[in-house]
Design an enzyme around this catalytic site. Structure first.
Site, mmCIF file in Angstrom:
data_model
loop_
_atom_site.group_PDB
_atom_site.id
_atom_site.type_symbol
_atom_site.label_atom_id
_atom_site.label_comp_id
_atom_site.label_asym_id
_atom_site.label_seq_id
_atom_site.Cartn_x
_atom_site.Cartn_y
_atom_site.Cartn_z
ATOM 1 N N CYS A 163 11.717 47.904 2.306
ATOM 2 C CA CYS A 163 11.001 46.895 1.519
ATOM 3 C C CYS A 163 9.516 47.229 1.480
ATOM 4 O O CYS A 163 9.022 48.082 2.219
ATOM 5 C CB CYS A 163 11.222 45.517 2.120
ATOM 6 S SG CYS A 163 10.449 45.307 3.744
ATOM 7 N N CYS A 177 34.605 35.316 7.159
ATOM 8 C CA CYS A 177 34.170 34.008 7.655
ATOM 9 C C CYS A 177 34.222 33.928 9.174
ATOM 10 O O CYS A 177 33.451 33.184 9.790
ATOM 11 C CB CYS A 177 35.002 32.895 7.028
ATOM 12 S SG CYS A 177 36.779 33.097 7.270
ATOM 13 N N HIS A 190 40.737 30.254 7.209
ATOM 14 C CA HIS A 190 39.294 30.211 7.003
ATOM 15 C C HIS A 190 38.597 29.555 8.190
ATOM 16 O O HIS A 190 39.096 28.584 8.759
ATOM 17 C CB HIS A 190 38.996 29.411 5.726
ATOM 18 C CG HIS A 190 37.578 29.514 5.268
ATOM 19 N ND1 HIS A 190 36.988 30.700 4.891
ATOM 20 C CD2 HIS A 190 36.618 28.560 5.120
ATOM 21 C CE1 HIS A 190 35.737 30.472 4.519
ATOM 22 N NE2 HIS A 190 35.496 29.178 4.661
#
Length: 824
Positions: free
Chosen positions: A50, A324, A775
């Site tokens: 960056c 997840c 999940h």
């Protein structure tokens, strides 16, 4: 400007297929090509950096590596275009055939690329706008832009499934009834469905698939045909390619398989693969799609959408596909003070970036942990997502005051895009047979894997050992074993990180769907049950015979952060199934441990059992059925035992072949010589599924492996062996997170003060029939999101971060899988 160093660029090479090109985002923070300054990609090693004023990771990389040329990449969204219509104002004609059209990034974005020379400008790099006129420079820049990005490369590699043939595809017998006319391939033979069709490769019957596999729906007529005919192998018509690949499913194996002779088998029905093309999504594609859409309810009890929140410590993690389990663990551990202090020191990222000795930050665990910490805790990426051509993208800003959470005023919730921990996932799972894949994993297993890898990495650097944030989870248990015959005792201390408690299943009825409903259980009851004495059979080294013994576990110390793993399993045919048993927490979500929970070691007047660690090893338990079959054929017992030992202690036929081949051995009837490792680590590697099943029952991996080796791979006998050898911790485990015995007066980690009180600060819940599917989400207790407010629960559901509804928190708290308590 004219650059005098362009001759040096001519030595640069385009990226190879095996190289990772980090052109989407910085490898040390989540600033990306959508940022105002874009990303600089090194044209030597293809690291992405960056250009922020405070971080400037691109400049740091240039200074450390000596690589002086970069390609700056900026991306901007294209204006949204309205759907095209024909000249008479009517919408385009409806497609008559299913097509798989992937939304391409080039349709949504525009890119601006510029080559930069850092010799001309060592602070931010000098742009070379005329570099595109140099064919060599243009070729290298084009190579970067056309290469598969590191994120996509990791995703594709992880999603690749190792699909192999099985005995049923290799020995397939076809009952050929001639060519199948085109009309016979138009729809299911038993209904009118025209999609998701499976062709039996034995007889040519065409049946629709099961809905869970087909995605577009199905009546299961393909499965019904198998059940009636026992023809096991079918192919999904819409997935066949001219190269002869396709989705092939074996119903007997109950999984996807490969048919090496698929083109030949299809030709028997007059189907030429050369004329076919893929028109339907494969099962892998449908699985990816399904898991990305799996969601918890984001509405409260009043039916209103839960309120999205934004700010420091409120950043979501985008779902990478079945990720997840990782997201919920990362959100929870980074909410703990030890991880925040270790990885969120405002000076730490610069300090490590300047001194990191790993050539590429994407390969450095410290860099990636600092990157995740900055992404989750800084608040720079926690903002409503911006729509881009039907998709969303995140943007960064530094405008949020520290400690403030922002609420979105719109009545229609706009969630954040979340940061994508792609490089972290690739690194933390590298070399691991499960976490390197895109399959769903157990959150508790990932938690233990994470702290194991962090500790292993920290051992390389003295300063990191002193700052180890995982020590807050460490405590010790005291195992006391007493022979009821001689009354002598043995104490053993094991270092642990997770308190695994079994949750009793007490069924109280069925719901309207016929699903079992269970009584509520108190968490304190589950913990106390693990500390209760239990009787067992024991080979006492003092009495030198099998006796009854009493085993009891207590805490030898307590951790700063208590992690409780609620095991809600029931074994059905030795396969653990997850049960939704409600667990009630004490008032105010607090746990308290007193003197009765704490072990105090050898007491005055107690006599210790002699050390039997050097006892002569005994023979393993031989496979009873195989022994009976061999002895029934007239072979002497000792020969049968030798044959089974030589062939894995499982298969009578293999043992018999060994016997015939060794009948003339001079020592065939000599006593069996047992090495110290007999039945232990020297045996064949146990079945991983059996190991996982025993671990789910509360045993360590080391204990499970040894038990299976001692019992010839028989899972039922392995359970019995484990209960009869309570003092055996198994082979040494490489993972520090596993149970590790302390010998002698070694210092016990943790706290020995009582009473010790804990407060619930977070929990991870799970939906689905198995911890390896479904999940995961995390609920974390946060200090008031607005000034003057008390603690509030925040739900982290991948990239969606919302203020949790009070009643739903209580319900999900009862069905949690992992609880995190901080010591008060």
């Amino acid at each position: 400007m004219s650059c005098p160093h362009t001759d040096q660029i001519s030595h640069l090479q385009q990226p190879k297929l095996s190289q990772s090109v980090h052109r989407e985002e910085c490898t040390q923070c989540f600033d990306n090509q959508d940022s105002p300054d874009g990303i600089d990609v090194c044209l030597v090693c293809f690291n992405g950096g960056c250009l922020g004023q405070t971080r400037h990771h691109a400049r740091t990389h240039v200074q450390k590596s000596g690589h002086r040329f970069t390609l700056n990449i900026k991306r901007t969204p294209k204006p949204a275009s309205s759907p095209q219509r024909s000249g008479d104002g009517e919408p385009p004609a409806k497609m008559t055939k299913l097509a798989i059209a992937e939304e391409r990034e080039e349709d949504k974005y525009e890119w601006v690329t510029t080559v930069k020379c850092w010799i001309c400008d060592s602070e931010k790099g000098a742009e070379l706008p005329d570099a595109s006129s140099n064919p060599k420079i243009k070729a290298v820049a084009d190579g970067v832009m056309q290469s598969m990005s590191s994120a996509r490369q990791s995703e594709v590699k992880a999603w690749e499934e190792e699909i192999t043939p099985c005995e049923h595809t290799l020995t397939l017998e076809q009952i050929v009834s001639g060519h199948i006319p085109a009309s016979g391939l138009a729809h299911c033979n038993a209904c009118d469905l025209k999609d998701n069709l499976w062709l039996c490769l034995a007889c040519g019957t065409l049946g629709c698939g099961r809905q869970q596999w087909g995605g577009t729906g199905g009546n299961g007529h393909g499965l019904e045909h198998f059940q009636a005919s026992q023809h096991p192998v079918s192919v999904k018509l819409g997935t066949i390619t001219p190269e002869g690949s396709a989705d092939v499913y074996c119903y007997l194996c109950d999984e996807s398989k490969e048919d090496p002779d698929l083109a030949k088998h299809l030709a028997a029905f007059g189907i030429n693969v050369q004329t076919l093309s893929k028109t339907e999504k494969s099962m892998t594609e449908l699985n990816i799609e399904q898991n990305l859409k799996y969601d918890f309810s984001l509405t409260g009890d009043n039916g209103k959408a839960l309120e999205p929140v934004f700010g420091p410590g409120l950043t979501g993690l985008a779902n990478l596909g079945n990720s997840c389990y990782m997201a919920s663990v990362l959100q929870t551990v980074f909410s703990l003070p030890s991880f925040q202090m270790r990885y969120n020191d405002s000076n730490q990222p610069r300090r490590h970036a300047d001194t990191c000795s790993v050539p590429l930050p994407a390969d450095c665990l410290e860099c990636q942990m600092l990157k995740v910490a900055d992404g989750l805790l800084s608040g720079r990426y926690s903002h409503p997502a911006q729509p881009v051509g039907g998709a969303t993208t995140a943007f960064t800003t530094n405008d949020i005051p520290p400690g403030e959470g922002l609420q979105h005023p719109s009545p229609t919730p706009v969630f954040q895009a979340g940061v994508k921990p792609t490089s972290f996932k690739a690194l933390i799972g590298k070399g691991h047979e499960e976490f390197a894949t895109m399959r769903q994993q157990d959150a508790e297993e990932f938690f233990t894997h994470l702290i194991t890898v962090l500790r292993r990495d920290g051992q390389k650097y003295k300063e990191r050992i002193e700052q180890d944030p995982t020590t807050v989870f460490t405590y010790a248990t005291e195992q006391r074993l007493q022979c009821t015959s001689c009354d002598k005792v043995r104490y053993r201390t094991d270092v642990m990180d997770v308190v695994s408690v079994a949750v009793p299943a007490r069924e109280k009825g069925k719901d309207t769907d016929g699903k079992s409903v269970y009584e509520n259980v108190q968490l304190t009851e589950c913990i106390d049950h693990t500390l209760e004495p239990e009787g067992l059979e024991y080979a006492c080294p003092s009495c030198r015979r099998n006796v009854n013994a009493i085993k009891q576990s207590k805490f030898a110390s307590f951790p700063e952060v208590l992690v409780v793993h609620a095991k809600k399993f029931q074994l059905a045919n030795w396969v653990p199934a997850k049960l939704d048993i409600p667990v009630n927490l004490p008032e105010n979500d607090e746990l308290q441990f007193t003197e009765r929970h704490l072990g105090r070691g050898l007491q005055p007047g107690e006599l210790e059992l002699p050390n039997d660690a050097v006892a002569v090893p005994s023979l393993p338990q031989f496979n009873e059925a195989a022994m009976a079959q061999l002895e029934g054929m007239g072979f002497p017992t000792i020969r049968c035992q030798k044959a089974l030992l030589a062939t894995g202690n499982n298969d009578a036929e293999a043992a018999m072949e060994w016997l015939f081949a060794h009948m003339e051995d001079p020592d065939i009837d000599a006593p069996i010589q047992i090495s110290a490792s007999a039945g232990g680590a020297g045996g064949p590697e146990p079945n991983p599924e059996q190991v996982a099943m025993l671990v789910d029952m509360g045993f360590t991996t080391a204990q499970a492996k040894k038990a299976l080796r001692e019992t010839g791979g028989n899972a039922e006998r392995a359970v019995e062996w484990l209960f009869n050898h309570p003092d055996d911790i198994g082979e040494e485990s490489a993972a520090p997170v596993a149970s590790a015995a302390l010998s002698g007066p070694a210092q016990v980690p943790g706290i020995k003060e009582v009473p010790t009180r804990y407060k619930l600060v977070g929990f991870i819940s799970h939906k689905g029939p198995s911890v390896h599917s479904g999940h995961y989400v995390a609920h974390i207790r946060k200090k008031g999101l607005k000034a003057g407010e008390g603690d509030e629960w925040v739900l982290f559901n991948d990239e969606k971060v919302v203020k949790a509804d009070g009643e739903s928190v209580n319900q999900l708290k009862q069905l949690a899988y992992l609880y995190f308590f901080c010591r008060v």
